[in-house]
Design an enzyme around this catalytic site. Structure first.
Site, PDB file in Angstrom:
ATOM      1  N   ASN A  97       0.754  -1.246   0.000  1.00 17.09           N
ATOM      2  CA  ASN A  97       0.000   0.000   0.000  1.00 17.09           C
ATOM      3  C   ASN A  97       0.788   1.301   0.000  1.00 17.09           C
ATOM      4  O   ASN A  97       0.237   2.336  -0.359  1.00 17.09           O
ATOM      5  CB  ASN A  97      -0.915   0.039   1.223  1.00 17.09           C
ATOM      6  CG  ASN A  97      -1.900  -1.095   1.235  1.00 17.09           C
ATOM      7  OD1 ASN A  97      -2.679  -1.252   0.313  1.00 17.09           O
ATOM      8  ND2 ASN A  97      -1.843  -1.906   2.268  1.00 17.09           N
ATOM      9  N   TYR A  98       2.007   1.282   0.427  1.00 16.83           N
ATOM     10  CA  TYR A  98       2.701   2.551   0.631  1.00 16.83           C
ATOM     11  C   TYR A  98       3.922   2.822  -0.232  1.00 16.83           C
ATOM     12  O   TYR A  98       4.246   3.967  -0.494  1.00 16.83           O
ATOM     13  CB  TYR A  98       3.114   2.667   2.094  1.00 16.83           C
ATOM     14  CG  TYR A  98       1.951   2.908   3.013  1.00 16.83           C
ATOM     15  CD1 TYR A  98       1.354   4.150   3.064  1.00 16.83           C
ATOM     16  CD2 TYR A  98       1.445   1.892   3.811  1.00 16.83           C
ATOM     17  CE1 TYR A  98       0.281   4.399   3.897  1.00 16.83           C
ATOM     18  CE2 TYR A  98       0.371   2.121   4.654  1.00 16.83           C
ATOM     19  CZ  TYR A  98      -0.205   3.378   4.695  1.00 16.83           C
ATOM     20  OH  TYR A  98      -1.272   3.603   5.522  1.00 16.83           O
TER      21      TYR A  98
END
Length: 917
Positions: A872-873
């Site tokens: 996700n990051y």
DNA sequence: ATGTAAACTTAGAACTACGTTG
DNA sequence: CAACGTAGTTCTAAGTTTACAT
């Protein structure tokens, strides 16, 4: 300053004590004067997070009457419904001592005594370095680098920004291509549209071709990275002449331009020109709806719930609920949680009441009023048996069933989105069961009811065939909202949360959204300088709300805190983020150390000791000023809406969460850059380096996992294996000595000594172990051979044979004895030589090294989850570039699913290793 | 402004598949 | 070549953000 709760300015939050609306200069000065004279440590993260036991919190919050939110004893707590048996200490995350941190917690923000004068907490020293201005979560070195890079980046960014803005203003606005406007009824109000109910009301207004926009201003040149790929694929989206409203509707425009030669071939949206209006998500959408879980299968007659020792009969619906509980007896985590039990039992009693109650064998009613008297073990065993039987089935059978299941699911796996086949993510309706809320969720254990088709809303293209609801049922509604990406939706009964069926991560929409997210984070790079400068200034604002906002921004920027929305304390677990931090979550230590200790998302503990800029420290102290106390908000004049609104004034779409993405990706990018020069290393080593970077990012984001019970044991095992190897190494050395005693002089006596972490005691132990191991191995082999013989119809070997075979065991024992006595080891193998032993030793050394590395790795990793940040990051393009630069196949970093999800990154960056975050 | 419904991203645990290795 | 551990997947809870309604 006395009570401040009566002020004109509305508070962001209304519970507890509030701070004054403004800060007078005098107040500020007073604080400065009173402040300790100690030299503040440079701000920055002091990587001291983790430890500290988590058991009870000594202060049991003292809810200040008035507050409406009940404040519990903040963190700590962890109710420990651990596995019954041994249940150690209950500390959830394992061992960790409670840091002494004697807490001057409360006292410290008071009269500002100078407390511990110049003494710096140890953690501060660790940050070393005295640069005081800019810095970064990962230590000052990185910090400086970051600062530099940003300064320049920001500068040029500014230029770009302003000119770009101008250009934009001119064109795109018109581009919006209304079309929309003249539509009449809000065919598609942006959002809202109560559960599709409205759908019917909707009239068939001709979905004004939004297509038109696609050909609007292609001004946007694809980013350069795209160019070469574009050349190859070149979709020419503009060629889409037509679009006579309806025509395009269901036709694939493919026919025209579609360079998608292979029909099904992947749609390289990243090569396509950007749409400026992405609020319309699709023009045609076909899918087959959802799969409902199988109906409940009643228990066989002989499997019953018992109450007070008596088997009882239940109505089928009650029985089903009983099985929810009964089938999870192994999950002590839940079963021993009183809240879980209470909620379950209440719901169970409800259903009993509703369905006629429990009856004993003679048919008379049994009053169920004590959960403890309910015995689910028969039910539990029954399900265990079933699952075991299932596991034990022959492979072929399993395969057949799998095939069957796949076939059944096949129609739901994909949908047709604008004519393209796209994978659906979660097409299965969630089965009923007991709600398992995390942490101290007040509703954990309540019954999550079976979802009926009547609760499900379908979102689908206008012209598409609406999937049939299960026989005898109908959908709650069918709508055609092309601004929504979901295919089906329902509301769950426990918390009233919405559940959506959406596309899989590898789909076009999700990919585009992902891409957008990272681009936004990259864009933040261009504004970060200004933002930081501004909030730094505002840290001294006289307006309390502004000062709080600036302080919060500092925390979010520096320590990757989440925004922290307000929560409904009696229906949700009490967790916090930045804006919702409470008094007791932040401890201040002069001169500028801040200790965060709270439960964040998913009730994961966030513990971090950091140093901050002096002004931030002072502000926090001010925000904690009496009469505030436990349970009160630190940022009582700030909420996430206000914060985000402010942020978006810097850059469209900028919100608190963007900082996390930005921080994670930026940090990763810096860390990877530091890896330059490791190109000659082996692939495994490079992977390790990459993972180390990944881990730092994960730590930054506080991504944790609970260490499994078995982990401790496994670490020990690993340790033993290492020791075993070391022992072998030592034996080899001794054998060298046996061959050539002169070596003792040559190499020095020390060389032939046993490793420090082993002693004779251990050696004996180990020898015993080796003997046992050998014995077990031989015996096993013997039994196996016998089995085989038997199955072939031959005579089995007698025990005598086993004895014979076990001879080496005795020999080994004898050898050990001898070695222990003589303190020598006889050389083994044919024509032994010192060289030979040296070679083996070298080999052993290598193995030891890898194992030790692995061990350290695992230990360091045990409670850090790398996956979340990777998924996700961290901008996947960073990884793609790294893989290319360092010649490591991308598979080493991205699993198959991740490769699919990040296909856009892999394709658009490709072998081009010049891309930068 | 504030509250709330809705929609979408992020998250760890539970489950499953799969490669390693003794 | 089974047994084991771990890596990868699935599941669904728990956040954030947006826009509408009031």
């Amino acid at each position: 300053m006395s009570d401040s709760s009566d002020d004109d300015v509305p508070l962001a939050r209304t519970n507890g004590h509030a701070s004054a609306p403004t800060i007078s200069k005098a107040t500020d000065r007073a604080m400065d004067r009173a402040a300790s004279k100690a030299r503040p440590a440079p701000p920055g993260l002091s990587i001291r997070n983790g430890p500290v036991a988590y058991d009870s919190m000594e202060i049991d919050s003292t809810p200040n009457g008035t507050v409406k939110r009940k404040s519990r004893s903040s963190i700590g707590q962890s109710i420990n419904y651990k596995d019954g048996s041994d249940s150690d200490d209950g500390a959830p995350l394992a061992k960790r001592q409670k840091a002494s941190r004697k807490d001057e917690s409360d006292s410290d923000d008071q009269p500002i005594a100078r407390k511990n004068g110049g003494k710096l907490p140890p953690s501060i020293r660790e940050t070393g370095d005295t640069s005081d201005d800019d810095d970064e979560p990962l230590g000052t070195h990185l910090a400086k680098q970051k600062a530099d890079i940003e300064k320049t980046a920001a500068k040029e960014a500014k230029a770009i920004r302003s000119s770009a803005a101008k250009a934009k203003k001119a064109t795109p606005k018109k581009t919006a291509v209304k079309d929309e406007s003249d539509d009449e009824p809000p065919a598609k109000p942006k959002k809202r549209q109560s559960n599709g109910v409205s759908s019917s009301a909707k009239k068939t207004n001709g979905v004004k071709k939004e297509d038109s926009d696609s050909d609007a201003p292609i001004a946007k040149k694809g980013k350069k990275a795209t160019l070469k790929a574009a050349a190859k694929a070149t979709p020419t989206a503009k060629g889409k002449a037509t679009t006579t409203k309806k025509a395009a509707k269901f036709e694939k425009e493919e026919s025209k331009d579609s360079d998608d030669e292979g029909q099904e071939e992947e749609y390289r949206w990243w090569d396509a020109p950007k749409k400026e209006d992405d609020s319309v998500k699709w023009t045609t959408l076909e899918h087959n709806g959802v799969i409902f879980p199988p109906a409940y299968e009643p228990l066989p007659k002989n499997v019953k719930l018992y109450y007070d020792g008596q088997p009882v009969n239940l109505h089928i619906e009650a029985e089903e609920v009983a099985t929810f509980f009964g089938s999870m007896l192994h999950s002590t985590q839940n079963i021993e949680n009183p809240v879980f039990c209470k909620n379950f039992f209440n719901d169970f009693k409800d259903i009993l009441k509703k369905t006629g109650g429990a009856k004993n064998e003679s048919g008379s009613r049994v009053d169920v009023k004590d959960l403890k008297k309910l015995d689910f073990t028969k039910i539990f065993d029954y399900y265990q048996d079933i699952s075991n039987a299932k596991k034990a089935r022959p492979a072929a059978e399993k395969k057949a069933e799998k095939a069957e299941k796949d076939k059944l699911e096949a129609p739901y796996m994909f949908c047709k989105w604008d004519g393209r086949k796209e994978k659906v993510g979660n097409f299965r309706v969630e089965p009923p069961g007991l709600f398992r809320g995390r942490g101290e969720h007040p509703k954990t254990g309540t019954v999550k009811k079976r979802v009926m088709p009547e609760q499900v809303t379908i979102n689908i293209g206008k012209g598409a065939k609406v999937p049939e609801p299960p026989a005898g049922h109908k959908w709650k509604a069918v709508q055609h909202d092309n601004k929504a990406t979901w295919l089906a939706m329902w509301q769950e009964n426990v918390n009233g949360n919405y559940k959506y069926v959406m596309l899989a991560a590898n789909s076009t929409v999700k990919g585009q959204a992902d891409f957008k997210k990272f681009e936004k984070a990259r864009e933040l790079k261009k504004h970060i300088d200004r933002i930081r400068a501004d909030y730094t200034k505002e840290l001294k604002s006289e307006v309390m709300a502004d000062r709080q906002r600036a302080t919060a921004m500092y925390l979010i920027d520096r320590f990757a805190l989440r925004a922290g929305n307000e929560k409904d304390t009696d229906n949700e677990a009490e967790t916090v983020g930045c804006c919702s931090l409470k008094f007791e979550h932040v401890t201040l230590q002069e001169p500028n150390t801040v200790i965060f200790d709270f439960l964040g998302k998913d009730s994961i503990r966030f513990y971090n000791e950091v140093t901050v800029e002096r002004q931030v420290f002072k502000n926090l102290k001010m925000f904690k000023k009496p009469p505030k106390e436990d349970g009160d908000d630190i940022f009582d004049r700030l909420n996430t809406t206000q914060l985000n609104k402010h942020l978006s004034s810097y850059m469209p779409g900028l919100t608190a969460k963007v900082f996390r993405t930005y921080n994670a990706s930026f940090t990763m990018s810096q860390l990877l850059q530091e890896l330059e020069g490791n190109n000659e290393k082996s692939i495994p080593e490079k992977i390790k380096l990459y993972n180390d970077c990944n881990r730092k990012v994960a730590i930054l984001c506080n991504h944790k996992r609970t260490v499994g019970a078995g982990h401790e044991v496994q670490m020990e095992k690993l340790g033993d294996r290492i020791k075993g190897l070391k022992y072998q190494k030592w034996r080899n050395k001794m054998m060298m000595l046996d061959v050539d005693p002169k070596l003792k002089k040559k190499k020095g006596a020390e060389f032939f000594e046993l490793d420090a972490d082993m002693n004779e005691e251990w050696v004996k132990q180990h020898q015993k172990f080796l003997v046992e191991e050998l014995k077990a191995k031989i015996t096993k082999k013997f039994e196996k051979d016998n089995e085989k013989l038997q199955s072939e119809g031959q005579a089995t070997m007698p025990e005598k044979e086993l004895k014979e075979r076990l001879k080496p065991v005795a020999e080994l024992e004898a050898k050990h004895k001898k070695e222990n006595k003589t303190k020598k080891v006889e050389a083994e193998g044919k024509d032994p030589s010192a060289e030979k032993f040296t070679a083996t030793i070298k080999k052993l050394d290598d193995r030891i090294k890898t194992l030790e590395l692995q061990s350290a790795d695992r230990e360091g990793n045990k409670e850090v989850a790398l996956g979340t940040s990777k998924i996700n990051y961290i901008d996947p393009r960073l990884t793609v570039v790294f893989a290319a630069k360092f010649n490591v196949p991308i598979e080493k970093f991205f699993s198959k699913t991740l490769r699919d999800k990040f296909n856009w990154a892999i394709q658009s960056v490709g072998g081009d290793s010049t891309w930068e975050f």
